[in-house]
Motif scaffolding. Structure first.
Motif, mmCIF file in Angstrom:
data_model
loop_
_atom_site.group_PDB
_atom_site.id
_atom_site.type_symbol
_atom_site.label_atom_id
_atom_site.label_comp_id
_atom_site.label_asym_id
_atom_site.label_seq_id
_atom_site.Cartn_x
_atom_site.Cartn_y
_atom_site.Cartn_z
ATOM 1 N N ARG A 150 0.815 -1.219 0.000
ATOM 2 C CA ARG A 150 0.000 0.000 0.000
ATOM 3 C C ARG A 150 0.848 1.269 0.000
ATOM 4 N N GLU A 151 2.182 1.127 0.113
ATOM 5 C CA GLU A 151 3.062 2.296 0.173
ATOM 6 C C GLU A 151 3.879 2.472 -1.100
ATOM 7 N N LEU A 152 3.575 1.705 -2.128
ATOM 8 C CA LEU A 152 4.288 1.797 -3.401
ATOM 9 C C LEU A 152 3.430 2.523 -4.435
ATOM 10 N N PRO A 153 4.047 3.097 -5.471
ATOM 11 C CA PRO A 153 3.266 3.787 -6.506
ATOM 12 C C PRO A 153 2.225 2.862 -7.122
ATOM 13 N N SER A 154 1.010 3.338 -7.226
ATOM 14 C CA SER A 154 -0.093 2.490 -7.686
ATOM 15 C C SER A 154 0.095 2.004 -9.118
ATOM 16 N N PHE A 155 0.818 2.769 -9.953
ATOM 17 C CA PHE A 155 0.964 2.397 -11.357
ATOM 18 C C PHE A 155 1.677 1.058 -11.535
ATOM 19 N N ILE A 156 2.420 0.634 -10.524
ATOM 20 C CA ILE A 156 3.192 -0.601 -10.621
ATOM 21 C C ILE A 156 2.299 -1.835 -10.680
ATOM 22 N N PHE A 157 1.120 -1.761 -10.110
ATOM 23 C CA PHE A 157 0.307 -2.959 -9.918
ATOM 24 C C PHE A 157 -0.803 -3.090 -10.955
ATOM 25 N N PRO A 158 -1.167 -4.337 -11.308
ATOM 26 C CA PRO A 158 -2.177 -4.577 -12.354
ATOM 27 C C PRO A 158 -3.536 -3.967 -12.044
ATOM 28 N N SER A 159 -3.826 -3.744 -10.767
ATOM 29 C CA SER A 159 -5.124 -3.189 -10.388
ATOM 30 C C SER A 159 -5.273 -1.722 -10.761
ATOM 31 N N ASP A 160 -4.168 -1.068 -11.121
ATOM 32 C CA ASP A 160 -4.245 0.353 -11.429
ATOM 33 C C ASP A 160 -5.022 0.581 -12.723
ATOM 34 N N VAL A 190 2.706 23.313 7.847
ATOM 35 C CA VAL A 190 1.362 22.925 8.279
ATOM 36 C C VAL A 190 1.271 21.402 8.367
ATOM 37 N N PRO A 191 0.917 20.846 9.531
ATOM 38 C CA PRO A 191 0.767 19.388 9.670
ATOM 39 C C PRO A 191 -0.365 18.855 8.792
ATOM 40 N N MET A 192 -0.319 17.554 8.501
ATOM 41 C CA MET A 192 -1.247 16.963 7.535
ATOM 42 C C MET A 192 -2.028 15.788 8.111
ATOM 43 N N VAL A 193 -3.241 15.622 7.599
ATOM 44 C CA VAL A 193 -3.993 14.377 7.715
ATOM 45 C C VAL A 193 -4.043 13.811 6.302
ATOM 46 N N CYS A 194 -3.455 12.648 6.104
ATOM 47 C CA CYS A 194 -3.195 12.121 4.759
ATOM 48 C C CYS A 194 -4.268 11.130 4.319
ATOM 49 N N PHE A 195 -4.793 11.352 3.119
ATOM 50 C CA PHE A 195 -5.775 10.447 2.522
ATOM 51 C C PHE A 195 -5.336 10.146 1.086
ATOM 52 N N PRO A 196 -4.255 9.355 0.921
ATOM 53 C CA PRO A 196 -3.717 9.093 -0.422
ATOM 54 C C PRO A 196 -4.671 8.267 -1.271
ATOM 55 N N GLN A 197 -4.634 8.524 -2.594
ATOM 56 C CA GLN A 197 -5.529 7.834 -3.517
ATOM 57 C C GLN A 197 -4.780 6.946 -4.516
ATOM 58 N N TRP A 198 -3.752 7.480 -5.182
ATOM 59 C CA TRP A 198 -3.111 6.736 -6.276
ATOM 60 C C TRP A 198 -1.734 7.323 -6.545
ATOM 61 N N GLN A 239 1.096 9.064 -4.187
ATOM 62 C CA GLN A 239 0.514 9.586 -2.948
ATOM 63 C C GLN A 239 0.679 8.639 -1.767
ATOM 64 N N GLN A 240 0.736 7.327 -2.035
ATOM 65 C CA GLN A 240 0.860 6.349 -0.954
ATOM 66 C C GLN A 240 2.186 6.508 -0.209
ATOM 67 N N ILE A 241 3.274 6.580 -0.953
ATOM 68 C CA ILE A 241 4.580 6.711 -0.276
ATOM 69 C C ILE A 241 4.758 8.120 0.285
ATOM 70 N N ASN A 242 4.161 9.120 -0.364
ATOM 71 C CA ASN A 242 4.235 10.465 0.205
ATOM 72 C C ASN A 242 3.633 10.482 1.604
ATOM 73 N N ALA A 243 2.485 9.817 1.753
ATOM 74 C CA ALA A 243 1.831 9.744 3.062
ATOM 75 C C ALA A 243 2.695 8.990 4.065
ATOM 76 N N LYS A 244 3.344 7.931 3.601
ATOM 77 C CA LYS A 244 4.251 7.156 4.467
ATOM 78 C C LYS A 244 5.375 8.053 4.996
ATOM 79 N N LEU A 245 5.971 8.828 4.114
ATOM 80 C CA LEU A 245 7.075 9.699 4.511
ATOM 81 C C LEU A 245 6.603 10.781 5.477
ATOM 82 N N VAL A 246 5.432 11.357 5.201
ATOM 83 C CA VAL A 246 4.886 12.385 6.086
ATOM 84 C C VAL A 246 4.685 11.836 7.492
#
Length: 451
Positions: free
Chosen positions: A173-183, A356-364, A367-374
């Motif tokens: 869930r923390e990798l770029p979504s484009f990598i996976f067949p479900s994208d 500014v602190p964040m509440v992260c709701f990554p979609q695709w 964004q997944q790894i960006n949220a992980k890093l944050v």
């Protein structure tokens, strides 16, 4: 010959913004810079040229001068663009030569892998501007250089993780979504693959990255065959000069002016994400249940059930819904205390740069790894947890808002946000790491020693 840089970008707002800010940074070195994208992109640029703009502009045709719907026409558009783009850009470069203003270096962004071939055919040096974090570049590099099977295998076991050089352990869930067949956009991965194939044709290519050294020190040095240099954060310079905000006037700014310091929740999910009606209702419920003031950007394409939601918000007198705002201007306002975001890289760097602190709701995408890093590396926010149907419930949003804006956890996130804000300003300021990297790039092109 005096350098003349041509900065080319894909016609999407998330690509245009960082490329445009980089072009202005480059122009600040005293050299001629031309910014170029499609005719449609130039027509709808959110930042129109001003009389004192140091850039020149040169739109080119792509056959879609009235625009296109990415969700419906994405594959066809990209295929057509890959045919029309090389011809149009070649003609553009030749026209500059005929005018006595030859292009001496081309800089290009994602989804334009053909630019490297065009530049090579014309005998012009080129350099890639990576508009996502260096961490994502590292992931794609390893994926396209022998690690695709092990990375793809995470799709079968969501609990397992992979460790790549310079990065924390990453799960599915923390990798770029484009990598996976479900994208839903497999054609995007094909274009990114072509980009890395183009880079492989060069000996230790230079890649400029929308990040800064202190933020991603390990990732920037993790790929030994590529020379990455941080040149970010690529946001308007006015917000990186230590000012608390830029003085402007608008309805939403007047609304923010009436609110207490760090009391407002700013909510925006970017220009492409479209949430379901159920998800929009849960977000509205969570915001209203939190009891906090909030400013929510709801684009027309996101407005399922929007009239009912807006009526409830208006009746509550706790929120303001707008269809557009200047995001960096809002984030830099003293009344804003939290950013509920999809964690696109532009939004993430803007949040970091203004503290500014964040509440992260990554979609695709990234964004997944960006949220992980944050959440786990920079520790400036938390990530929302979705239920079994992939929906964030109102109670979960309320919980995360409390964690970010209250108590010891909130105080720690604010301290970290202040720290990264200061480091971002230092990097972009005179003599900072990104400032030095941009100037070094320009000097090497000028001296003919960059390529």
């Amino acid at each position: 010959m005096a350098p003349h840089f041509l900065v080319l970008t894909y016609p999407a707002q998330g690509h245009i913004n960082p490329a445009l800010h980089f072009a202005r940074c480059l122009a600040g070195t005293g050299h001629r810079v031309t910014f170029s994208s499609t005719i449609y992109a130039h027509r709808r640029m959110l930042e129109p040229p001003t009389p004192d703009d140091p850039l020149s502009y040169a739109p080119f045709p792509d056959g879609y001068d009235d625009g296109f719907d990415f969700d419906k026409e994405g594959p066809k558009y990209l295929a057509d663009f890959n045919q029309a783009g090389p011809v149009a850009v070649s003609d553009l470069v030749r026209s500059f030569s005929h005018e006595g203003r030859p292009i001496t270096c081309v800089i290009y962004t994602l989804l334009l892998p053909w630019v490297a071939d065009v530049a090579r055919d014309l005998g012009i040096p080129c350099c890639h501007l990576w508009i996502q974090p260096a961490a994502v570049f590292v992931i794609y590099h390893h994926y396209f250089h022998g690690s695709d099977a092990i990375i793809s295998s995470l799709n079968k076991d969501p609990s397992s993780s992979i460790k790549l050089p310079g990065l924390p352990p990453l799960t599915h869930r923390e990798l770029p979504s484009f990598i996976f067949p479900s994208d839903s956009y497999p054609f995007v991965l094909s274009s990114i693959k072509q980009l890395f194939q183009a880079l492989d044709k060069e000996e230790k290519p230079h890649v400029l990255v929308n990040t800064f050294d202190a933020l991603e020190e390990s990732a920037l040095r993790a790929v030994h065959s590529v020379q990455m240099a941080g040149v970010g954060p690529l946001i308007p310079s006015a917000f990186l000069g230590g000012k608390s905000r830029v003085e402007t006037s608008s309805d939403y700014i007047e609304w923010l002016e009436s609110k207490q310091k760090s009391s407002v929740v700013y909510v925006s999910f970017g220009t492409l994400s479209a949430l379901s009606k159920q998800q929009m209702e849960e977000i509205a419920n969570g915001l209203l249940e939190s009891g906090r003031m909030f400013l929510w950007v709801v684009r027309e394409a996101q407005n399922e059930g929007g009239d009912e939601i807006q009526a409830r918000i208006s009746a509550s007198k706790r929120g303001l819904v707008v269809s557009w705002c200047s995001q960096v201007e809002v984030l830099s306002h003293p009344s804003v205390g939290c950013f509920v975001s999809h964690c696109g890289w532009n939004s993430t760097t803007e949040s970091l740069a203004v503290g500014v602190p964040m509440v992260c709701f990554p979609q695709w995408s990234d964004q997944q790894i960006n949220a992980k890093l944050v959440e786990e590396v920079w520790k400036t926010g938390v990530r929302l947890v979705v239920d079994e149907d992939g929906v964030v419930k109102s109670g979960e949003l309320k919980r995360c808002l409390e964690e970010v804006m209250e108590g010891e956890s909130g105080e720690e996130m604010r301290k970290n946000a202040d720290k990264w804000r200061d480091k971002a300003r230092e990097a972009a300021g005179e003599g900072g790491s990104s400032d030095r990297n941009v100037k070094a790039f320009a000097d090497k092109v000028k001296d003919g020693g960059f390529f």
